[in-house]
Design an enzyme around this catalytic site. Structure first.
Site, PDB file in Angstrom:
ATOM      1  N   GLY A 147       0.823  -1.195   0.000  1.00 27.54           N
ATOM      2  CA  GLY A 147       0.000   0.000   0.000  1.00 27.54           C
ATOM      3  C   GLY A 147       0.861   1.250   0.000  1.00 27.54           C
ATOM      4  N   CYS A 148       0.253   2.383  -0.319  1.00 27.38           N
ATOM      5  CA  CYS A 148       1.012   3.630  -0.446  1.00 27.38           C
ATOM      6  C   CYS A 148       1.489   4.149   0.917  1.00 27.38           C
ATOM      7  CB  CYS A 148       0.178   4.682  -1.176  1.00 27.38           C
ATOM      8  SG  CYS A 148      -1.490   4.942  -0.507  1.00 27.38           S
ATOM      9  N   TYR A 149       0.576   4.253   1.873  1.00 35.23           N
ATOM     10  CA  TYR A 149       0.997   4.694   3.201  1.00 35.23           C
ATOM     11  C   TYR A 149       2.045   3.746   3.808  1.00 35.23           C
ATOM     12  CZ  TYR A 149      -2.750   8.222   3.717  1.00 35.23           C
ATOM     13  OH  TYR A 149      -3.566   9.322   3.589  1.00 35.23           O
TER      14      TYR A 149
END
Length: 342
Positions: A147-149
């Protein structure tokens, strides 16, 4: 060397970015995009001069045929969709990089708590963060793209956890993302008059990326940890700025800590350790993660900042980086562009 790839889904901004990167990749041949919508538009309208696009719905796609022709298939679908056909693609002989969360979490029960029921929990996957799992990714048939976070948070904290330099009970992660990170589907929260001059925290104590962050940081630390993670939506299109606040177990200085980060990432093509805290403007459109620190020597509080483009290093660019490694290509192929500034 030329490799053949296909995309299943290509929905939302992540899928559109993935499509752009593959088109510009020197060693990848795009066989087709299976899914009639990309960024809310038919694929043919999004890229009107692109030949070879197979404009089928996900349900209409022949996955046996796809896996027989492609070396690798990207699945860029909503959570819970890819798992319905990934086993068939793998059985057909193609490798898979999944950009949803379907294979990121080790415990299917945790996945179901935050997402949807899991239909194929027994498949073996590798978490696709190259800086930590490069050897495993090169040998993998199924990679779970992070995921990005979590990408930003894990990269900014990994060196400290590896050396056991910080208090594991007090790790605060304050992260801010542009509106593209919330997807292409229209909503009240993303309507421009509501978000254009506004900042808001959302899912402040229950965000679905929290268990992913804790899982991977716990592996580095060698024990279970629970971070305190809160995301915010800010009025920019692209970019994530993740700020971690941690507390050193022993006194140190910025020079020693910077040397630690430089040593940890010295061979990484897409991590840049800076003298100052980073900014998102330097990484937009690129696959770089910029990291910087600032130390409050009086309290022992260390502030670490990481900046990435949520659609590139936070999603599709990292997927291309993983593809390159899985198929024996130059890891940086198609990703050498610098950030868009201004």
């Amino acid at each position: 060397m030329s490799v053949k790839v296909a995309i299943v889904g290509a929905s939302g901004y992540t899928g559109g970015e993935l499509l752009r990167l593959i088109i510009n990749h020197g060693d990848a041949e795009l066989l087709g995009v299976y899914g009639k919508k990309s960024v809310g538009q038919p694929v043919a309208e999004l890229h009107p001069n692109l030949e070879g696009i197979i404009d089928l719905t996900i349900e209409e796609a022949d996955y046996g045929k796809i896996s027989g022709e492609a070396d690798l298939v990207f699945t860029a679908t909503p959570h819970g969709v890819a798992m319905k056909f990934v086993p068939e693609i793998l059985d057909g002989g193609a490798k898979v990089i999944d950009l949803s969360a379907d294979y990121r979490l080790d415990d299917p029960k945790v996945y179901e708590e935050y997402y949807v029921p899991h239909e194929s929990p027994d498949l073996e996957s590798v978490y696709g963060l190259p800086e930590l799992y490069r050897k495993e990714i090169k040998k993998a048939d199924l990679v779970a793209n992070p995921g990005c976070y979590p990408t930003a948070a894990i990269l900014e904290l990994a060196p400290l956890l590896k050396e056991k330099l910080i208090d594991l009970d007090h790790i605060l992660i304050d992260a801010k993302s542009g509106t593209s990170g919330a997807g292409a589907k229209p909503s009240k929260k993303l309507h421009h008059p509501n978000c254009g001059e506004n900042i808001l925290a959302y899912n402040a104590a229950t965000h679905r990326h929290a268990p992913e962050i804790d899982q991977e940081l716990g592996k580095i630390a060698g024990e279970e940890i629970g971070t305190h993670f809160t995301p915010h939506l800010i009025p920019v299109v692209r970019g994530i700025f993740s700020t971690s606040h941690v507390f050193l177990r022993e006194s140190s200085d910025e020079g020693k800590i910077l040397d630690l980060y430089r040593g940890f990432y010295q061979d990484e093509p897409f991590v840049r350790v800076l003298e100052d805290l980073p900014q998102t403007g330097s990484v937009l459109g690129s696959n770089y993660c910029d990291i910087g620190i600032e130390l409050d020597e009086g309290t022992g509080r260390l502030i670490i900042g990481a900046a990435i483009d949520n659609l590139v290093k936070g999603a599709s660019g990292q997927a291309i980086q993983n593809m390159n490694m899985m198929l024996g290509l130059d890891e940086a192929e198609g990703l050498r562009g610098v950030g868009l500034w201004p």
